[in-house]
Design a protein around this motif. Sequence first.
Motif, short mmCIF file in Angstrom:
data_model
loop_
_atom_site.label_atom_id
_atom_site.label_comp_id
_atom_site.label_asym_id
_atom_site.label_seq_id
_atom_site.Cartn_x
_atom_site.Cartn_y
_atom_site.Cartn_z
N ASN A 148 7.72 4.79 1.58
CA ASN A 148 7.15 4.07 2.64
C ASN A 148 5.47 4.86 3.23
N ILE A 203 -0.31 11.09 -1.57
CA ILE A 203 0.30 9.94 -0.77
C ILE A 203 -1.73 10.12 0.02
N ALA A 238 4.10 1.05 10.35
CA ALA A 238 2.67 1.95 10.68
C ALA A 238 1.93 1.14 11.82
N GLU A 261 3.42 6.78 2.12
CA GLU A 261 2.40 6.43 1.49
C GLU A 261 1.27 5.03 1.82
N GLN A 262 2.17 3.80 2.72
CA GLN A 262 1.76 3.28 2.87
C GLN A 262 1.56 3.04 4.17
N LYS A 295 -1.45 4.87 4.61
CA LYS A 295 -3.55 4.39 4.20
C LYS A 295 -3.28 3.62 5.28
N ASP A 296 -2.62 3.30 6.29
CA ASP A 296 -2.50 2.18 7.51
C ASP A 296 -2.97 2.68 8.37
#
Length: 223
Positions: free
Chosen positions: A170, A202, A143, A172-173, A176-177
């Motif tokens: 991965n 996501i 990210a 999804e995170q 979000k980040d």
Amino acid sequence: MKDELLKKLSACVEFGKTNKAALYPPQMKGEDGADEITSQLLDVGVGAQEILTEGLMPGMEKVGIKFRENKIFVPQVLMSAKAMGMSMVHLKPFFTSGAAKQKGTFIIGTVQGDLHDIGKNLVAMMVEGSGYKVIDLGTDCLAEKYIAAIKENPGAAVGLSALLTTTMVNMEQITKDIKAVFPETLVTIGGAPVNDDFCLKIGADNYSADPQGVVDFLNTKIA
């Protein structure tokens, strides 16, 4: 003469004719390719912007549609990419100097844990050929790498690619980040294991099954 040359350049991109010496495609053997024709266009005073919008982009659009309809396959698309790259060598100085403008900026990378890049490369090439500046972060991207690139290129859209079910999680995170730091940033995802439902889950903004879909999304949201 100008219109004729622009049509020829478009055909070179569509069929993957890089330069005069290239033997591919057989039906254009011995003819000037994207390299020579771009030079000729610049010599007769045609601007980089017009060469991009009236020569390269129509050719790339045809490639994108043919690929979507399974009329051509990855090897032909890569030849088209090569032809477009030959032309862009001549044009890039005009874009970097500000003498010609691109539609926007697109940052793309294959997500953390995934080393596959063919799909990412096809999207990057198609987006560039459609008039965008492309920043390719490569593979196995955390990210932080995307966020650093967005900081350097405010307003850029981001593309996340994954080929494996083990790495798609991965996305999804990473999404979000990115959204935590830059909530307005558009995130589009793609790759064999993902779909619209996963995109919704996501919090990404778009899912495209093929490179032309990414171009259509960007044209709607940015250009």
